[in-house]
Design a protein around this motif. Sequence first.
Motif, short mmCIF file in Angstrom:
data_model
loop_
_atom_site.label_atom_id
_atom_site.label_comp_id
_atom_site.label_asym_id
_atom_site.label_seq_id
_atom_site.Cartn_x
_atom_site.Cartn_y
_atom_site.Cartn_z
N ARG A 1 0.85 4.09 -2.95
CA ARG A 1 0.63 5.51 -2.72
C ARG A 1 1.79 6.34 -3.25
NH1 ARG A 1 -2.03 3.71 2.11
NH2 ARG A 1 -0.06 3.61 3.24
N GLY B 1 1.06 9.00 -6.06
CA GLY B 1 1.36 10.37 -5.65
C GLY B 1 2.60 10.93 -6.32
N ASP C 1 0.83 -1.22 0.00
CA ASP C 1 0.00 0.00 0.00
C ASP C 1 0.86 1.26 0.00
OD1 ASP C 1 -2.18 -1.65 0.04
OD2 ASP C 1 -2.50 -1.50 2.20
N GLU C 2 1.95 1.25 0.77
CA GLU C 2 2.82 2.43 0.80
C GLU C 2 3.46 2.67 -0.56
OE1 GLU C 2 3.41 4.70 3.09
OE2 GLU C 2 1.97 3.78 4.46
#
Length: 389
Positions: free
Chosen positions: A188, A192, A184-185
């Motif tokens: 992102r 991003g 998930d990190e």
Amino acid sequence: MNLPAWVALRRGLFVPASSRAAPDVRDIGRDHWQTTTFRWFTAYAAIFSLAFMALLGVIEYSVTRAMMRETDSGLRWQLRYFDSRSDASLAGAIDARLRRPDRRDNFYGLFAPDGRWLAGDIRAMPTGLALGHYGQSHEHTRGQTFALDPGSVRSSLRAMGEIRPDGARLVVARTLSDVRHVHDELMRALIGGGLLCLTGSLCAGLVLSMRQIRRVAQIKRATRRIANGDLAMRLPVAGRDELDMLAHLVNRMLDEVERLMGEVKSACDGIAHDLRTPLTRLRLRLSHAADAMEQRGEAVLAGVLVGARGEADAVLGRFSALLRISEIGAIDRRRGFASVALADLVHELCELYAPLAEEKAIDMHASVAPVEPIHADRALLFEALSNLL
């Protein structure tokens, strides 16, 4: 005298752009989004952002695969540990594992050959789990991912299993919360970072395109002054990029054009000045001769001489007009400019050429629409329309 554009084109001569149909350039540089710099920078930003996101995607895949391999390695070691236990002591060994404070995220399940639960916190046999056999090294055994609910919380587990000598099914599992957190990190960061790179690149492209637009606007103002006759004006040069290279070439061309125009002006001025002196003397002699003939009573011959003197005055007026052309081209003289009624000018021309037309048996008629007076040089317009007529 300057020729009309259609006449010059038919003769193969150069016609200035202002005399030909050309697109309107007043809106050049007003739209920053359509500049070449912005388009290329946008394309580069898109390619860079996609490459950056692809790189993060590869990193995410590599990291999660590596963590999966580490999880499978831990599960294989646990299977080897339980292989060292007998079937009778296996349930106790599982309970002892569950009571340890450092069990972390490991889960276990022991099931009878008929699928009945015997021990562990995994209450149901995972459907579709491939089971190995007791005594194997499990070197090539790979775990499988299942959504199980050991306890009260349903989570994603990586599981392996084997069939014991008594036919029981042993399942060992480990939670994938760490892998999911890293996944998930990275996702992102991928999304991003890609959006941040794209937005920053677009802003930088807009800033650079605005800089180029300002330079184009400066060049446009300089070219307008050059087109209006200021041949001493030069395009601005700010550095060593493509626009500067083009500006250097155009400035060299303007230097040559200004030099040639100066030579032509000097030649025209010299010819006009040289011819005005003998023409002025001729006019004076014709005037004296006309006066002498009139005193002798030869009125007819005096009239002829007066007409010749008028033609000499017209020729002198033409040379004066030629001198004013060079002065107007250099924007040094506007004294000949005044309000000119075009209708009166056309009627005057027709009256002037009516005897010549009658002599050549040509019927000439003038039809003039009402036109507002214009600010121009009447003598030069007279010359131009005379040439056309």
